[in-house]
Design an enzyme around this catalytic site. Structure first.
Site, mmCIF file in Angstrom:
data_model
loop_
_atom_site.group_PDB
_atom_site.id
_atom_site.type_symbol
_atom_site.label_atom_id
_atom_site.label_comp_id
_atom_site.label_asym_id
_atom_site.label_seq_id
_atom_site.Cartn_x
_atom_site.Cartn_y
_atom_site.Cartn_z
ATOM 1 N N SER A 130 44.309 -45.049 -18.260
ATOM 2 C CA SER A 130 45.225 -46.058 -17.709
ATOM 3 C C SER A 130 44.485 -46.974 -16.754
ATOM 4 O O SER A 130 43.531 -46.554 -16.086
ATOM 5 C CB SER A 130 46.336 -45.329 -16.950
ATOM 6 O OG SER A 130 47.042 -46.232 -16.135
ATOM 7 N N TYR A 154 49.147 -38.409 -10.581
ATOM 8 C CA TYR A 154 49.101 -38.887 -11.974
ATOM 9 C C TYR A 154 47.763 -39.562 -12.259
ATOM 10 O O TYR A 154 47.070 -39.232 -13.232
ATOM 11 C CB TYR A 154 50.259 -39.868 -12.241
ATOM 12 C CG TYR A 154 50.073 -40.681 -13.505
ATOM 13 C CD1 TYR A 154 50.217 -40.098 -14.759
ATOM 14 C CD2 TYR A 154 49.725 -42.034 -13.453
ATOM 15 C CE1 TYR A 154 50.023 -40.837 -15.918
ATOM 16 C CE2 TYR A 154 49.538 -42.783 -14.603
ATOM 17 C CZ TYR A 154 49.684 -42.183 -15.835
ATOM 18 O OH TYR A 154 49.481 -42.905 -16.979
ATOM 19 N N LYS A 158 44.185 -38.681 -14.771
ATOM 20 C CA LYS A 158 43.453 -39.566 -15.702
ATOM 21 C C LYS A 158 41.967 -39.575 -15.359
ATOM 22 O O LYS A 158 41.104 -39.494 -16.240
ATOM 23 C CB LYS A 158 44.014 -40.990 -15.644
ATOM 24 C CG LYS A 158 45.443 -41.117 -16.156
ATOM 25 C CD LYS A 158 45.585 -40.746 -17.614
ATOM 26 C CE LYS A 158 47.000 -40.857 -18.122
ATOM 27 N NZ LYS A 158 47.212 -40.178 -19.407
#
Ligand code: NAD
Ligand code: UD1
Length: 350
Positions: A130, A154, A158
């Protein structure tokens, strides 16, 4: 040449369902695994319908990625040419509230997948990263070489998964891995049969606008009007979901055809920045609906301006986005107006 077998994790979700449809249309055989924690099986049924005869090349297993035995069984039935790994939890705010849930699901899920892949000699992977890994970029456009950071659990999942991928490829050159850093996927398949259907109150801009337009919410709150941008609101790189799905096919081709790819990272965006107010205006034009606005302060953790440099993907994947924000809003509205309650009904929503 025999059709390639692709395993798609999280293939019932928003990006997964659109990508699975394109894979089927391009003649791939697809196995989807998903635990349906953030998706509806209706999506996969509609993908099968849209794919026509090629829909026969799809099979679906409701499995949690962390269930090693179930995963092993899937790998023992089919020899996969590659895996596209979408499965993960993605709500930034929830990840701050429940970090262990995010580390457990996203990291253990991915590690289990990588171990089972290695055990079965399948070492070709496309992973959903992302633009969140660019944090608040010091400059734009963001190139793949920028320094990386994470502002929440979050984003940290990644970053860690990107690092794991680089590490395993360094010690075992049989691995071929493409990390795709998505910017802001929006829109829906032009049929209006599949689209994004978030559970609960949407965090992201376009699903929220869509729910205001269909009357499910009274207004949109604009987070921040004092940014150093053309109209004071945040700027992002919105990309049509059909372009994003197509980017996965380009990545897959590269993975299959390039023996020396190693572990490479590519941005998937359009290279163009659009403000919140510009997006609202484009959506109002596409839908003919007025979106009432409440101007508010900045959302914590938000960056000012984020958009991609697309040079590397254009050069090495031979891929570029075709659609602009008018098409994104047109297709988002087509999906919203045909499915105001997403895949569910008014009773199934909060
Ligand atoms: P989504 O929630 O619609 O799809 C993810 C799918 O994974 C869901 O169907 C969910 O049920 C499934 N899943 C989650 N945990 C699982 C597990 N342990 N086992 C099996 N299935 C599991 O999300 P999306 O928007 O399609 O995103 C797909 C991927 O792309 C995610 O990894 C996300 O972090 C990443 N991404 C999304 C965006 C975005 O704006 N949508 C941006 C950047 C990156
Ligand atoms: C957010 C996440 C990011 C994640 C991405 C995709 C945060 C801080 N960032 O990015 O980690 O990768 O979603 O899931 O949550 N906006 C409003 N009103 C709203 C919603 C959004 O004004 O109700 C604004 C935001 O302030 C931002 C723009 O719209 O300027 C886009 O927001 P959003 O769709 O949430 O995406 P990102 O902030 O880029």
């Amino acid at each position: 040449m025999a059709a390639k077998n692709i395993l798609v994790t999280g293939g019932v979700g928003y990006i997964g369902s659109h990508t699975v449809l394109q894979l089927l249309q391009q003649g791939f055989r697809v196995v989807v695994i998903d635990n349906l924690i953030n998706s509806s099986e209706v999506a996969i049924q509609r993908v099968v319908e849209l794919a026509g005869d090629n829909g026969n090349n799809l099979s679906f297993h409701q499995i949690d990625l962390r269930d090693r035995e179930a995963l092993r069984k899937v790998f023992s039935f089919t020899k996969f040419d590659a895996v596209i790994h979408f499965a993960g939890l993605k709500a930034v705010g929830e990840s701050v509230q429940k970090p262990l849930l995010y580390y457990n699901n996203n990291l253990i899920g991915t590690i289990t997948l990588l171990e089972v892949m290695a055990d079965h000699g399948c070492k070709n992977l496309v992973f959903s990263s992302s633009a969140t890994v660019y944090g608040w970029p010091k400059q734009v456009p963001c190139t793949e070489e920028f320094s990386l950071s994470a502002a929440n659990p979050y984003g940290r999942t990644k970053l860690v998964i990107e690092d794991i991928c680089r590490d395993i490829q360094k010690t075992d050159s049989e691995w071929k891995i493409i990390l795709l850093r998505y910017f802001n996927p929006v829109g829906a398949h032009p049929s209006g049969f599949i689209g994004e259907d978030p559970r609960g109150i949407p965090n992201n801009l376009m699903p929220f606008i869509q729910q205001v337009a269909v009357g499910r919410r009274p207004f949109l709150t604009v987070f921040g009007t004092d940014y150093n941008t053309k109209d004071g609101t945040g700027v992002r790189d919105y990309i049509h979901i059909e372009d994003l799905a197509d980017g996965h096919i380009a990545a897959l081709q590269k993975l299959i055809e390039d023996p020396s790819i190693g572990c490479e990272v590519y941005n998937l965006g359009t290279g163009k920045g659009t403000s919140v107010l510009e997006m609202v205006t484009a959506f109002e034009k596409a839908s003919g609906k007025k979106i009432p606005l409440i101007m508010d302060g900045r959302r914590s953790g938000d960056a000012e301006i984020v958009y991609a440099s697309m040079k590397k993907a254009e050069r090495e994947l031979n891929w570029r986005a075709k659609f602009g924000i008018d098409e994104m809003c047109r297709d988002q509205w087509n999906w919203a107006s045909k499915n105001p309650w997403g895949y569910g009904s008014p009773d199934s929503q909060s």
